[in-house]
Design a protein around this motif. Structure first.
Motif, PDB file in Angstrom:
ATOM      1  N   VAL A 160       1.067  -1.625  -0.169  1.00 41.29           N
ATOM      2  CA  VAL A 160       0.206   0.235   0.008  1.00 41.29           C
ATOM      3  C   VAL A 160       1.067   1.082   0.133  1.00 41.29           C
ATOM      4  CG1 VAL A 160      -2.085   1.646   1.680  1.00 41.29           C
ATOM      5  CG2 VAL A 160      -1.666  -1.070   0.552  1.00 41.29           C
ATOM      6  N   MET A 161       0.338   2.054  -0.875  1.00 46.60           N
ATOM      7  CA  MET A 161       1.518   3.120  -1.138  1.00 46.60           C
ATOM      8  C   MET A 161       0.337   4.709  -0.009  1.00 46.60           C
ATOM      9  SD  MET A 161       2.567   5.889  -4.015  1.00 46.60           S
ATOM     10  CE  MET A 161       3.522   4.500  -4.601  1.00 46.60           C
ATOM     11  N   LEU A 162       0.666   4.777   1.251  1.00 44.24           N
ATOM     12  CA  LEU A 162      -0.214   5.681   1.889  1.00 44.24           C
ATOM     13  C   LEU A 162       0.622   7.709   2.152  1.00 44.24           C
ATOM     14  CD1 LEU A 162      -3.183   5.529   3.305  1.00 44.24           C
ATOM     15  CD2 LEU A 162      -0.655   5.821   5.372  1.00 44.24           C
ATOM     16  N   TYR A 163       0.017   8.575   1.913  1.00 39.15           N
ATOM     17  CA  TYR A 163       0.615  10.099   2.278  1.00 39.15           C
ATOM     18  C   TYR A 163      -0.588  10.642   2.679  1.00 39.15           C
ATOM     19  CZ  TYR A 163       5.471   9.921   0.249  1.00 39.15           C
ATOM     20  OH  TYR A 163       6.576   9.396  -0.010  1.00 39.15           O
ATOM     21  N   ALA A 164      -0.338  11.481   3.356  1.00 39.40           N
ATOM     22  CA  ALA A 164      -0.966  12.740   3.942  1.00 39.40           C
ATOM     23  C   ALA A 164      -0.869  13.309   3.593  1.00 39.40           C
ATOM     24  CB  ALA A 164      -1.165  12.625   5.505  1.00 39.40           C
ATOM     25  N   GLU A 165      -0.861  14.929   3.734  1.00 39.92           N
ATOM     26  CA  GLU A 165      -0.647  16.022   3.253  1.00 39.92           C
ATOM     27  C   GLU A 165      -0.017  16.606   4.076  1.00 39.92           C
ATOM     28  OE1 GLU A 165      -4.754  18.747   1.805  1.00 39.92           O
ATOM     29  OE2 GLU A 165      -5.126  17.600   3.633  1.00 39.92           O
ATOM     30  N   HIS A 166       0.400  16.269   5.178  1.00 36.15           N
ATOM     31  CA  HIS A 166       0.987  16.742   6.212  1.00 36.15           C
ATOM     32  C   HIS A 166       2.760  16.632   5.916  1.00 36.15           C
ATOM     33  CE1 HIS A 166       0.871  13.363   8.551  1.00 36.15           C
ATOM     34  NE2 HIS A 166       1.807  13.754   8.841  1.00 36.15           N
ATOM     35  N   GLU A 167       2.225  15.058   5.597  1.00 37.03           N
ATOM     36  CA  GLU A 167       3.886  14.534   5.282  1.00 37.03           C
ATOM     37  C   GLU A 167       4.355  15.459   3.577  1.00 37.03           C
ATOM     38  OE1 GLU A 167       3.014  10.073   6.740  1.00 37.03           O
ATOM     39  OE2 GLU A 167       2.537  10.563   4.690  1.00 37.03           O
ATOM     40  N   ILE A 168       4.161  15.089   2.801  1.00 34.53           N
ATOM     41  CA  ILE A 168       3.599  15.708   1.647  1.00 34.53           C
ATOM     42  C   ILE A 168       4.361  17.848   1.920  1.00 34.53           C
ATOM     43  CG2 ILE A 168       3.006  16.997  -0.866  1.00 34.53           C
ATOM     44  CD1 ILE A 168       1.028  14.266  -0.493  1.00 34.53           C
ATOM     45  N   GLU A 169       3.648  18.479   1.889  1.00 33.57           N
ATOM     46  CA  GLU A 169       3.805  19.458   2.974  1.00 33.57           C
ATOM     47  C   GLU A 169       5.498  19.690   3.469  1.00 33.57           C
ATOM     48  OE1 GLU A 169       1.926  23.297   5.519  1.00 33.57           O
ATOM     49  OE2 GLU A 169       0.483  21.498   4.824  1.00 33.57           O
ATOM     50  N   ARG A 170       5.700  18.866   3.860  1.00 36.93           N
ATOM     51  CA  ARG A 170       6.783  19.545   4.747  1.00 36.93           C
ATOM     52  C   ARG A 170       8.074  19.151   4.111  1.00 36.93           C
ATOM     53  NH1 ARG A 170       6.258  14.345   9.303  1.00 36.93           N
ATOM     54  NH2 ARG A 170       6.218  12.351   8.135  1.00 36.93           N
ATOM     55  N   ILE A 171       8.040  18.531   3.216  1.00 37.47           N
ATOM     56  CA  ILE A 171       9.248  17.832   2.483  1.00 37.47           C
ATOM     57  C   ILE A 171       8.910  18.876   1.427  1.00 37.47           C
ATOM     58  CG2 ILE A 171       7.171  15.473   0.549  1.00 37.47           C
ATOM     59  CD1 ILE A 171      11.228  15.609   2.178  1.00 37.47           C
ATOM     60  N   SER A 198       0.025  10.783  -5.812  1.00 38.95           N
ATOM     61  CA  SER A 198       0.805  11.369  -7.015  1.00 38.95           C
ATOM     62  C   SER A 198      -0.442  12.639  -6.916  1.00 38.95           C
ATOM     63  CB  SER A 198       1.568  11.069  -8.246  1.00 38.95           C
ATOM     64  OG  SER A 198       2.226  10.395  -7.731  1.00 38.95           O
ATOM     65  N   ARG A 199      -1.243  12.533  -7.599  1.00 44.32           N
ATOM     66  CA  ARG A 199      -2.382  13.570  -7.383  1.00 44.32           C
ATOM     67  C   ARG A 199      -2.263  14.718  -6.272  1.00 44.32           C
ATOM     68  NH1 ARG A 199      -4.580  10.466 -11.587  1.00 44.32           N
ATOM     69  NH2 ARG A 199      -5.658   9.156  -9.582  1.00 44.32           N
ATOM     70  N   LEU A 200      -2.613  13.987  -5.578  1.00 41.01           N
ATOM     71  CA  LEU A 200      -2.253  14.576  -3.958  1.00 41.01           C
ATOM     72  C   LEU A 200      -0.920  15.562  -3.652  1.00 41.01           C
ATOM     73  CD1 LEU A 200      -4.131  15.218  -1.187  1.00 41.01           C
ATOM     74  CD2 LEU A 200      -2.509  13.237  -0.586  1.00 41.01           C
ATOM     75  N   TRP A 201       0.193  14.782  -4.121  1.00 42.93           N
ATOM     76  CA  TRP A 201       1.044  15.825  -4.000  1.00 42.93           C
ATOM     77  C   TRP A 201       1.034  17.176  -4.964  1.00 42.93           C
ATOM     78  CZ3 TRP A 201       7.011  15.170  -2.934  1.00 42.93           C
ATOM     79  CH2 TRP A 201       6.924  13.598  -1.645  1.00 42.93           C
ATOM     80  N   ARG A 202       0.568  17.112  -5.886  1.00 44.17           N
ATOM     81  CA  ARG A 202       0.222  17.956  -6.603  1.00 44.17           C
ATOM     82  C   ARG A 202      -0.263  19.188  -6.173  1.00 44.17           C
ATOM     83  NH1 ARG A 202       1.411  17.374 -13.363  1.00 44.17           N
ATOM     84  NH2 ARG A 202       2.993  15.784 -12.924  1.00 44.17           N
ATOM     85  N   ALA A 203      -1.045  18.103  -5.247  1.00 42.51           N
ATOM     86  CA  ALA A 203      -2.391  19.313  -4.940  1.00 42.51           C
ATOM     87  C   ALA A 203      -1.891  20.078  -3.919  1.00 42.51           C
ATOM     88  CB  ALA A 203      -3.672  18.578  -4.331  1.00 42.51           C
ATOM     89  N   VAL A 204      -1.436  18.944  -3.155  1.00 45.53           N
ATOM     90  CA  VAL A 204      -0.201  20.016  -2.027  1.00 45.53           C
ATOM     91  C   VAL A 204       0.786  20.919  -2.088  1.00 45.53           C
ATOM     92  CG1 VAL A 204       0.904  19.854   0.416  1.00 45.53           C
ATOM     93  CG2 VAL A 204      -1.027  18.213   0.276  1.00 45.53           C
ATOM     94  N   MET A 205       1.244  20.976  -3.556  1.00 51.85           N
ATOM     95  CA  MET A 205       2.624  21.777  -3.617  1.00 51.85           C
ATOM     96  C   MET A 205       2.078  22.747  -4.379  1.00 51.85           C
ATOM     97  SD  MET A 205       5.832  19.650  -3.232  1.00 51.85           S
ATOM     98  CE  MET A 205       6.371  20.876  -4.924  1.00 51.85           C
ATOM     99  N   HIS A 206       1.234  22.315  -4.808  1.00 55.31           N
ATOM    100  CA  HIS A 206       0.815  24.112  -5.802  1.00 55.31           C
ATOM    101  C   HIS A 206       0.340  24.663  -5.056  1.00 55.31           C
ATOM    102  CE1 HIS A 206      -1.232  21.872 -10.050  1.00 55.31           C
ATOM    103  NE2 HIS A 206       0.261  22.069  -9.812  1.00 55.31           N
ATOM    104  N   ARG A 207      -0.406  24.260  -3.514  1.00 61.90           N
ATOM    105  CA  ARG A 207      -0.564  24.853  -2.675  1.00 61.90           C
ATOM    106  C   ARG A 207       0.443  25.855  -1.676  1.00 61.90           C
ATOM    107  NH1 ARG A 207      -3.824  21.449   0.090  1.00 61.90           N
ATOM    108  NH2 ARG A 207      -2.402  21.115   1.805  1.00 61.90           N
ATOM    109  N   LEU A 208       1.293  24.896  -1.626  1.00 67.67           N
ATOM    110  CA  LEU A 208       2.717  25.415  -1.169  1.00 67.67           C
ATOM    111  C   LEU A 208       3.912  26.730  -2.221  1.00 67.67           C
ATOM    112  CD1 LEU A 208       4.272  22.939   0.084  1.00 67.67           C
ATOM    113  CD2 LEU A 208       3.297  24.620   1.386  1.00 67.67           C
TER     114      LEU A 208
END
Length: 356
Positions: A160-171, A198-208
């Motif tokens: 299972v590949m799992l990512y939470a928003e806060h994990e993406i935001e800090r990296i 990956s789509r969540l990664w992009r959403a968080v990066m766009h926010r940053l």
């Protein structure tokens, strides 16, 4: 400055290369009036043999109490037949998680003296190779649920590949801040055409992104990125990506620089304490033969001074000493070239120390 460094010599060539890094650190300390105290830690195969555990809690506690950690290498064929939770590499994963080290910074830099050793064409190499892979380290598919079950008369495995928003935001913040210290470019590498993570990664990066208007931001699918790293590595400054993609791309990036023995890395979390290690493995085939290249470990020690101890000038001196040793034609076996002088692990460490 007084600093305690947890030292994990590890397996294979680990003890040899760590010895040379400590030699350089001691020279820096003597020159600048610092005191480095080393606390020995067992991890990996040596810990399995001694304690029956790749990372006993008492050893993790030593790392948590130190100002930073210097690691050689772990693993080897001796322990490959052990069950997954008991293998040397499990100790490394537990150490990263226990220390909260969620970001791995791995530079891909071609030293000009080693340009001929790169497998890339000269026309590509002459454009320059100098970028940083910022890899998320304690989440994603390596830390998700793993299971194998029998289904319809056959074995079926799931990871299972799992990512939470806060994990993406800090990296993501690490990547943007790192780019600000370099050439102000960030490329997010993912597989957003297929994966929800990956789509969540992009959403968080766009926010940053609006918080870093001085940094140029772009995105690239991982398959294309793998091709672009060998086609035109000069286009990259900072690559930020997830755990598995970063594992693969950073190894690819290391090979285009001429020698895997030259590449350091740092693993960081919140605060200044980190873990620093060369990217190569334990190389059991040359262990104890004084053939290993210690420069990746020496440069890892320089990264420790820079990122954890705020000793930028001292880090610069170590890198300049390495550069001078290469200028003087000294080479270990992995990067030996015509007209150069072959030296062993200890002699290379002595040469860098002398040039400090």
């Amino acid at each position: 400055m007084n600093k305690t460094i947890a030292v994990i010599r590890g397996d294979g060539i680990g003890p040899e290369i760590v010895n040379e890094a400590i030699k350089v650190l001691d020279a820096v300390a003597a020159k600048h009036g610092h005191t480095f105290t080393y606390d020995e830690v067992d991890m990996g195969g040596v810990a399995i043999d001694k304690w029956g555990d790749p990372l006993p809690q008492a050893m993790l506690d030593k790392c948590l109490a130190a100002d930073s950690v210097l690691l050689g290498a772990v693993g080897g064929p001796k322990w490959e037949g052990l069950p997954g939770p008991q293998r040397p590499e499990k100790g490394l994963l537990r150490l990263r998680a226990g220390m909260g080290l969620y970001s791995n910074l791995r530079p891909a830099k071609l030293w000009p003296q080693l340009a001929d050793a790169s497998p890339l064409k000269p026309s590509i190499v002459e454009k320059g190779i100098d970028f940083m892979v910022v890899r998320e380290l304690i989440s994603g598919i390596y830390f998700g649920e793993h299971k194998t079950v029998e289904q319809n008369g056959e074995q079926v495995a799931t990871d299972v590949m799992l990512y939470a928003e806060h994990e993406i935001e800090r990296i993501g913040r690490i990547a943007f801040e790192t780019a600000r210290k370099r050439r102000h470019k960030v490329t997010c590498v993912d597989k957003a055409n297929v994966l929800d993570t990956s789509r969540l990664w992009r959403a968080v990066m766009h926010r940053l992104q609006p918080e870093y208007p001085d940094v140029e931001y772009s995105e690239m699918f991982v398959d294309n990125a793998a091709m672009q790293v060998v086609k035109d590595p000069s286009q990259f400054d900072v690559i930020v990506t997830g755990n598995m993609f970063g594992d693969i791309l950073s190894d690819e990036a290391s090979m285009i620089t001429g020698s895997i023995g030259m590449i350091p890395s740092s693993s960081l979390g919140d605060g200044t304490r980190g873990m620093y290690e060369p990217i190569h493995g334990s190389a059991p085939d040359i262990a104890g033969q004084d053939k290993a290249n210690p420069i990746g470990t020496i440069l890892s020690a320089a990264m420790m001074l820079r990122y954890s101890f705020d000793m930028a000038a001292e880090a610069d001196e170590i890198e300049a000493a390495v550069n001078k040793a290469l200028d003087d034609g000294l080479r270990t076996a992995d990067m030996m070239a015509e007209g150069c002088t072959l030296v062993g692990c200890a002699a290379m460490g002595d040469a860098v120390t002398a040039r400090l």
